[in-house]
Design a protein around this motif. Structure first.
Motif, short mmCIF file in Angstrom:
data_model
loop_
_atom_site.label_atom_id
_atom_site.label_comp_id
_atom_site.label_asym_id
_atom_site.label_seq_id
_atom_site.Cartn_x
_atom_site.Cartn_y
_atom_site.Cartn_z
N GLU A 1 0.77 -1.24 0.00
CA GLU A 1 0.00 0.00 0.00
C GLU A 1 0.81 1.30 0.00
OE1 GLU A 1 -3.21 0.09 2.86
OE2 GLU A 1 -3.20 -2.09 2.88
N GLY A 2 1.89 1.32 -0.74
CA GLY A 2 2.58 2.59 -0.94
C GLY A 2 3.39 3.06 0.25
N ASP A 3 2.81 3.99 1.03
CA ASP A 3 3.53 4.56 2.15
C ASP A 3 3.86 3.52 3.19
OD1 ASP A 3 3.07 6.95 0.90
OD2 ASP A 3 1.22 7.31 2.01
N GLU A 4 2.99 2.54 3.29
CA GLU A 4 3.18 1.48 4.27
C GLU A 4 4.60 0.90 4.19
OE1 GLU A 4 0.82 1.11 6.28
OE2 GLU A 4 1.02 -0.85 7.25
N ALA A 5 5.10 0.81 2.97
CA ALA A 5 6.43 0.24 2.79
C ALA A 5 7.48 1.10 3.50
CB ALA A 5 6.75 0.14 1.30
N ALA A 6 7.41 2.40 3.28
CA ALA A 6 8.39 3.29 3.89
C ALA A 6 8.27 3.24 5.41
CB ALA A 6 8.16 4.72 3.40
N TYR A 7 7.05 3.27 5.86
CA TYR A 7 6.77 3.19 7.30
C TYR A 7 7.47 1.98 7.90
CZ TYR A 7 3.79 2.08 11.36
OH TYR A 7 3.33 1.74 12.60
N PHE A 8 7.33 0.87 7.22
CA PHE A 8 7.91 -0.38 7.70
C PHE A 8 9.42 -0.36 7.69
CE2 PHE A 8 4.55 -3.26 8.50
CZ PHE A 8 5.19 -4.33 9.11
N ARG A 9 9.97 0.20 6.62
CA ARG A 9 11.43 0.22 6.53
C ARG A 9 12.01 1.09 7.63
NH1 ARG A 9 12.24 2.30 0.78
NH2 ARG A 9 14.48 2.17 1.18
N ILE A 10 11.34 2.19 7.91
CA ILE A 10 11.84 3.05 8.98
C ILE A 10 11.79 2.31 10.31
CG2 ILE A 10 11.34 5.14 10.30
CD1 ILE A 10 10.45 6.46 7.71
N ALA A 11 10.69 1.62 10.55
CA ALA A 11 10.57 0.87 11.80
C ALA A 11 11.67 -0.19 11.91
CB ALA A 11 9.20 0.22 11.88
N LEU B 1 6.94 13.12 4.78
CA LEU B 1 6.29 13.85 5.86
C LEU B 1 5.01 13.16 6.30
CD1 LEU B 1 6.94 17.57 4.91
CD2 LEU B 1 7.98 16.19 6.71
N LYS B 2 4.29 12.63 5.33
CA LYS B 2 3.07 11.91 5.68
C LYS B 2 3.40 10.78 6.66
CE LYS B 2 0.26 11.03 2.12
NZ LYS B 2 -0.43 10.29 1.02
N VAL B 3 4.44 10.03 6.31
CA VAL B 3 4.83 8.91 7.16
C VAL B 3 5.31 9.39 8.53
CG1 VAL B 3 6.44 7.00 7.40
CG2 VAL B 3 5.40 7.46 5.19
N LEU B 4 6.13 10.43 8.52
CA LEU B 4 6.66 10.91 9.80
C LEU B 4 5.55 11.40 10.72
CD1 LEU B 4 9.93 12.81 8.83
CD2 LEU B 4 9.69 10.62 9.98
N ARG C 1 -4.68 0.57 17.42
CA ARG C 1 -3.51 1.43 17.50
C ARG C 1 -2.34 0.70 18.15
NH1 ARG C 1 -3.38 6.66 17.12
NH2 ARG C 1 -5.65 6.70 17.08
N ILE C 2 -2.60 0.05 19.24
CA ILE C 2 -1.50 -0.60 19.94
C ILE C 2 -1.04 -1.84 19.18
CG2 ILE C 2 -2.79 -2.11 21.50
CD1 ILE C 2 -0.83 -1.21 23.68
N ASN C 3 -1.94 -2.45 18.43
CA ASN C 3 -1.54 -3.61 17.64
C ASN C 3 -0.62 -3.22 16.49
OD1 ASN C 3 -2.70 -5.58 19.16
ND2 ASN C 3 -4.57 -5.74 17.93
N ARG C 4 -0.81 -2.02 15.96
CA ARG C 4 0.10 -1.56 14.91
C ARG C 4 1.52 -1.46 15.45
NH1 ARG C 4 -3.49 2.65 12.46
NH2 ARG C 4 -2.22 4.20 13.51
N LEU C 5 1.63 -0.93 16.66
CA LEU C 5 2.93 -0.84 17.30
C LEU C 5 3.51 -2.22 17.56
CD1 LEU C 5 2.96 1.84 20.11
CD2 LEU C 5 4.06 1.87 17.89
#
Lengths: 294, 294
Positions: free
Chosen positions: B87-97, B126-129, B234-238
């Motif tokens: 899903e696009g941004d999700e990838a970046a989000y994951f890589r950062i994590a 910025l969206k991800v951050l 929310r907590i499950n995402r973390l």
DNA sequence: AAATGCACCATATGATCATATAATGAAAAA
DNA sequence: TTTTTCATTATATGATCATATGGTGCATTT
């Protein structure tokens, strides 16, 4: 074109800092120490100090740095910045909420529309929209535009919020990690007493709301669990938006504050279970009586 | 330079739609109806249909629109898009994590640094951050840059999370608005049974994690309170981020799934209080035994 | 040794622009 | 009357750029 300078904020922070430490005339203000305290580099601290020098609050000595120009308890608070400047983006966030609650914004809106209405640059608008999306009362549509959800405006969400708060706060109080925060309790007691003894008649709606929120957040903070505290803060942000549109029933405040003080009494007497039960009833009672005018 | 087209997603959605409705060869696919279903305008639906026509899934008749070209159960799933495209941004989000948890990213980072590392345009980054900031594991510094908090990496946060989940889920189950969701329970029962009877040996880590999360979210959804469900999501995402870095102890899965099934049994037998108590112990038990390798 | 002050570099913001795509009104066909 | 089809407009994204501000190494002063 460039971002807002930090120096006004830092000026304020410096004044708060020297006050809190009770510093006296002539004391040295090391650059790096201030920078570390405020988590910035020396540059913005430097420019803040230069401005404070113009106001006579600090004195500069060449190659030696800056020194406090007067005892910290004699520093006058700057009269400027007076224009209700709620931290930049906060203003836009609030205006959007207001306009949504009053019906001025329709359910579907486009980004460019919002940019025009609120005269915001794209970056700021998007920052605010993403924040709102995380709070759950707007969502990005697959194509163009955004759609407000019913979270803010429905009666049901409103009541669900009270149930959530009641449960979270009660359970937070029952956690084994719960520990009294003497200093926090003292402040809360002062505020609540002031509010009960007359303050309820003339305090502003924002002050009253803040006092109430601070009280509840202080309690939950004692649980020593960041997730409990976060969830309460999160829901209180939402509540703030909605409650601003509700007529405050000031006649209920004395009873409310009395109940708050009672909770503090119970906790300090070590009767935690009773306090938790009472708190639960207290919150559910508030939710049942006040109704959003939507 | 322009945004990604919606049509690939819509193509997939259309296939899912006709499948879910068991549509047969020759049935009409009205443009506006599809557009409304997917909450977009007719334009991207049109372009999706044109692509589906190339694949022979639909037939176009001039001035009459598009018609299903084969029975819906015979449609082959497209082999393309195979490249794990979360899903696009999700990838970046994951890589950062990932990079944060593995230590590849230091505590303080600047935006331009991240843009360079992840090759993201400013807007996406910025969206991800901002999303991460809302989730609480990074914060904007006053000057330049961002700073990761300890939420993701500290043992204490990890344990606090389990306590929070245990309390929320137990309390959700005890709410007067709690109602069994028969269909959801059926699915949960299937999944958990499959996992217990062999699945635990070869399912991927992501599948196992998803099954577990879905189970708990299904339970909380029954409470009919969006705030309870939101806080669990929310907590499950973390949790997902952290748990990916923990070695799964597959030997524990049969017991875990058995307990899950037991909870469903209790609920369906109307023994809610027992189910809630058992659920509490179940979650706290999981939190005590697994440890993050950080 | 410690802190300042300076010079230079890095960073973040907002404006502008090109462009692909989404949205939509209205004519045309069924 | 409903739906498609076409034409036009609106929208969102990413690239580029100017600029004010924050960050930092280092010589200088105390």
């Amino acid at each position: 074109m460039a971002r807002n300078s930090l120096s006004p904020q830092i000026s304020t922070s410096i004044i708060e800092f020297v006050r809190a430490n009770g510093m006296r005339k002539g004391e040295h203000l090391p650059l790096q120490m201030l920078a570390d305290t405020f988590r910035v580099s020396r540059a913005p601290v430097m420019s803040a100090l230069r401005k404070l020098e113009e106001r006579g609050i600090v004195r500069a000595e060449p190659n030696r740095g800056y020194f406090l120009g007067m005892d910290s308890d004699k520093i006058e608070v700057a009269k400027e910045d007076g224009g209700e400047h709620p931290e930049g983006d906060e203003a836009a966030y609030f205006r959007i909420a207001e306009d949504r609650l009053s019906g001025a914004l329709s359910e579907r809106v486009s980004e460019s529309e919002l940019m025009r209405i609120y005269e915001l640059p794209r970056t700021k608008l998007l920052k605010v929209l993403h924040r709102i999306a995380e709070e759950g009362w707007i969502e990005r549509l697959p194509g163009n535009g955004w759609s407000f959800t019913r979270t803010l405006t429905s009666r049901q969400s409103y009541e669900e919020g009270y149930v959530f708060r009641a449960v979270i706060e009660q359970q937070a109080m029952l956690l084994p990690t719960f520990e009294l925060n003497k200093e926090g309790f003292l402040k809360a007691r002062e505020t609540q007493t002031a509010l009960r003894d007359g303050g309820y008649e003339h305090w502003s709606r924002a002050e009253i709301f803040k006092a109430n929120n601070d009280f509840h957040e202080t309690l939950v903070a004692c649980a020593g669990n960041e997730f409990f505290l976060d969830s309460i803060k999160r829901i209180n942000r939402l509540r703030r938006l909605v409650e601003y549109h509700v007529t405050i029933d000031r006649s209920r405040l004395p009873r409310q504050t009395t109940e708050h003080l009672h909770i503090l009494d119970l906790l300090e007497a070590g009767r935690r279970t009773e306090a938790a039960a009472f708190l639960y009833t207290h919150i559910m009672g508030a939710g049942r009586i006040k109704a959003p005018q939507v």
